[in-house]
Design an enzyme around this catalytic site. Structure first.
Site, PDB file in Angstrom:
ATOM      1  CB  ILE A 192      -0.996   0.039   1.190  1.00  0.00           C
ATOM      2  CG1 ILE A 192      -0.286  -0.242   2.529  1.00  0.00           C
ATOM      3  CG2 ILE A 192      -2.150  -0.913   0.975  1.00  0.00           C
ATOM      4  CD1 ILE A 192      -1.167  -0.024   3.742  1.00  0.00           C
ATOM      5  N   GLY A 193       2.133   1.158   0.183  1.00  0.00           N
ATOM      6  CA  GLY A 193       2.953   2.369   0.183  1.00  0.00           C
ATOM      7  C   GLY A 193       4.404   2.040   0.471  1.00  0.00           C
TER       8      GLY A 193
ATOM      9  N   GLY B  66      10.570   5.842   4.229  1.00  0.00           N
ATOM     10  CA  GLY B  66      11.985   5.829   4.576  1.00  0.00           C
ATOM     11  C   GLY B  66      12.493   4.481   5.064  1.00  0.00           C
ATOM     12  CG  PHE B  67      11.264   2.954   8.666  1.00  0.00           C
ATOM     13  CD1 PHE B  67      12.382   3.687   8.981  1.00  0.00           C
ATOM     14  CD2 PHE B  67      10.125   3.102   9.435  1.00  0.00           C
ATOM     15  CE1 PHE B  67      12.372   4.561  10.047  1.00  0.00           C
ATOM     16  CE2 PHE B  67      10.106   3.973  10.503  1.00  0.00           C
ATOM     17  CZ  PHE B  67      11.226   4.713  10.801  1.00  0.00           C
ATOM     18  N   GLY B  68      11.083   1.393   4.431  1.00  0.00           N
ATOM     19  CA  GLY B  68      10.832   0.299   3.498  1.00  0.00           C
ATOM     20  C   GLY B  68       9.371   0.316   3.093  1.00  0.00           C
TER      21      GLY B  68
ATOM     22  CB  VAL C  25       3.450   0.499   4.196  1.00  0.00           C
ATOM     23  CG1 VAL C  25       2.355   0.304   5.230  1.00  0.00           C
ATOM     24  CG2 VAL C  25       4.469   1.518   4.696  1.00  0.00           C
TER      25      VAL C  25
ATOM     26  CE  LYS D 214       6.762   3.470   8.874  1.00  0.00           C
ATOM     27  NZ  LYS D 214       6.302   4.722   9.431  1.00  0.00           N
TER      28      LYS D 214
ATOM     29  CG  ASP E 134       8.590  14.034   8.539  1.00  0.00           C
ATOM     30  OD1 ASP E 134       8.616  14.991   7.733  1.00  0.00           O
ATOM     31  OD2 ASP E 134       8.704  12.845   8.182  1.00  0.00           O
TER      32      ASP E 134
HETATM   33  N1  LIG Z   1      -1.231   2.249   8.945  1.00  0.00           N
HETATM   34  C1  LIG Z   1      -1.396   2.537   7.647  1.00  0.00           C
HETATM   35  N2  LIG Z   1      -2.600   2.373   7.053  1.00  0.00           N
HETATM   36  C2  LIG Z   1      -2.783   2.680   5.743  1.00  0.00           C
HETATM   37  N3  LIG Z   1      -1.821   3.169   4.938  1.00  0.00           N
HETATM   38  C3  LIG Z   1      -0.601   3.364   5.477  1.00  0.00           C
HETATM   39  C4  LIG Z   1      -0.316   3.052   6.850  1.00  0.00           C
HETATM   40  N4  LIG Z   1       0.970   3.353   7.110  1.00  0.00           N
HETATM   41  C5  LIG Z   1       1.473   3.835   5.966  1.00  0.00           C
HETATM   42  N5  LIG Z   1       0.536   3.844   4.969  1.00  0.00           N
HETATM   43  C6  LIG Z   1       0.716   4.296   3.578  1.00  0.00           C
HETATM   44  O1  LIG Z   1       2.056   4.105   3.220  1.00  0.00           O
HETATM   45  C7  LIG Z   1       2.668   5.372   2.910  1.00  0.00           C
HETATM   46  C8  LIG Z   1       4.110   5.330   3.388  1.00  0.00           C
HETATM   47  O2  LIG Z   1       4.117   5.364   4.800  1.00  0.00           O
HETATM   48  P1  LIG Z   1       5.427   5.558   5.669  1.00  0.00           P
HETATM   49  O3  LIG Z   1       4.988   5.964   7.030  1.00  0.00           O
HETATM   50  O4  LIG Z   1       6.292   4.368   5.580  1.00  0.00           O
HETATM   51  O5  LIG Z   1       6.279   6.604   4.919  1.00  0.00           O
HETATM   52  P2  LIG Z   1       6.182   8.129   4.493  1.00  0.00           P
HETATM   53  O6  LIG Z   1       5.545   8.904   5.565  1.00  0.00           O
HETATM   54  O7  LIG Z   1       5.537   8.296   3.163  1.00  0.00           O
HETATM   55  O8  LIG Z   1       7.698   8.406   4.264  1.00  0.00           O
HETATM   56  P3  LIG Z   1       8.837   8.699   5.282  1.00  0.00           P
HETATM   57  O9  LIG Z   1       8.921   7.552   6.261  1.00  0.00           O
HETATM   58  O10 LIG Z   1      10.019   8.783   4.379  1.00  0.00           O
HETATM   59  O11 LIG Z   1       8.445  10.013   5.940  1.00  0.00           O
HETATM   60  C9  LIG Z   1       1.786   6.432   3.608  1.00  0.00           C
HETATM   61  O12 LIG Z   1       1.865   7.695   2.991  1.00  0.00           O
HETATM   62  C10 LIG Z   1       0.402   5.803   3.476  1.00  0.00           C
HETATM   63  O13 LIG Z   1      -0.137   6.095   2.187  1.00  0.00           O
END
Ligand SMILES: Nc1ncnc2c1ncn2[C@@H]1O[C@H](COP(=O)(O)OP(=O)(O)OP(=O)(O)O)[C@@H](O)[C@H]1O
Length: 192
Positions: A32-33, A36-38, A40, A55, A154
């Site tokens: 789904i996304g 920074g860590f990898g 999701v 995640k 952030d």
């Molecule tokens: N719990 C969740 N439920 C639904 N979608 C999620 C969830 N966590 C993350 N996502 C989706 O995955 C994307 C990436 O999430 P993540 O928190 O890993 O990174 P980010 O915020 O985009 O990047 P960074 O960690 O570099 O700031 C989010 O923008 C969202 O669209």
């Protein structure tokens, strides 16, 4: 040095400070996304018929980068487990280790994605009352963080997730726990 944070995580699990969940409880992954860590992934938690987001903490070939990624991941775990009781902060269920040996955070799944995408799709449909309610609920989540002396650092529309129309603050990788000393010194800076 790079080993210390990973050991912290293993000790926190074995001491029962962080809930460890068996990976084989999670089925039907869909990406789904990525951040920074990898990546999701969305999974079904089969025993509870609950949809969750995993995640993943991926490792890099660059050891210095690994250390930063592990530190941010652990920082996020430490802070999330203190504030995830609030309805405007994403719920943290625990951690699991996938079949590649990578740790994953098990989080509440937000079924309408992040706020940026949500507003793109729904802006014209939403009434002013809905938009004001979103703003108010984000402020309530932030208030809970600040009451716990946590600075997010952030906060943007991709780090706010939407579940059934309700905003949830997420992604605490860069957040900071302020202690008495850091609060005092930042207040002193503001007076300069
Ligand atoms: N719990 C969740 N439920 C639904 N979608 C999620 C969830 N966590 C993350 N996502 C989706 O995955 C994307 C990436 O999430 P993540 O928190 O890993 O990174 P980010 O915020 O985009 O990047 P960074 O960690 O570099 O700031 C989010 O923008 C969202 O669209």
């Amino acid at each position: 040095m790079a080993k210390i944070p990973a050991e912290w995580l293993e000790r926190a699990i074995s001491d029962g400070h962080i809930n460890y969940l068996e990976y084989n409880k999670f089925i039907n992954p869909t990406e789904i996304g990525s951040g920074g860590f990898g990546k999701v992934f969305k999974y079904e938690w089969k025993d509870y018929e609950l949809i969750v987001a995993l995640k993943c903490l991926k490792f890099d070939t660059d050891l210095n980068l690994n250390e930063k990624i592990i530190n941010d991941f652990i920082n996020e775990l430490k802070l999330l487990r203190r504030v995830d009781y609030h309805q405007n902060i994403i719920r943290f269920y625990g951690v699991t280790k996938d079949n590649n040996g990578n740790y994953n955070m098990v989080l509440q799944y937000a079924n309408e994605g992040n706020l940026r995408e949500y507003l793109k799709e729904n802006f014209s449909r939403l009434q002013w009352a809905d938009k004001l309610s979103l703003a108010k609920e984000i402020a309530l989540g932030l208030l809970c963080l600040h009451d716990n002396n946590i600075i997010h650092r952030d906060l943007h529309s991709k780090n706010i997730l939407i579940n059934q129309g309700q905003p949830k603050i997420a992604d605490f990788g860069l957040s900071k726990q302020m202690n008495e000393k850091s609060i005092t010194s930042s207040m002193e800076c503001q007076h300069i």
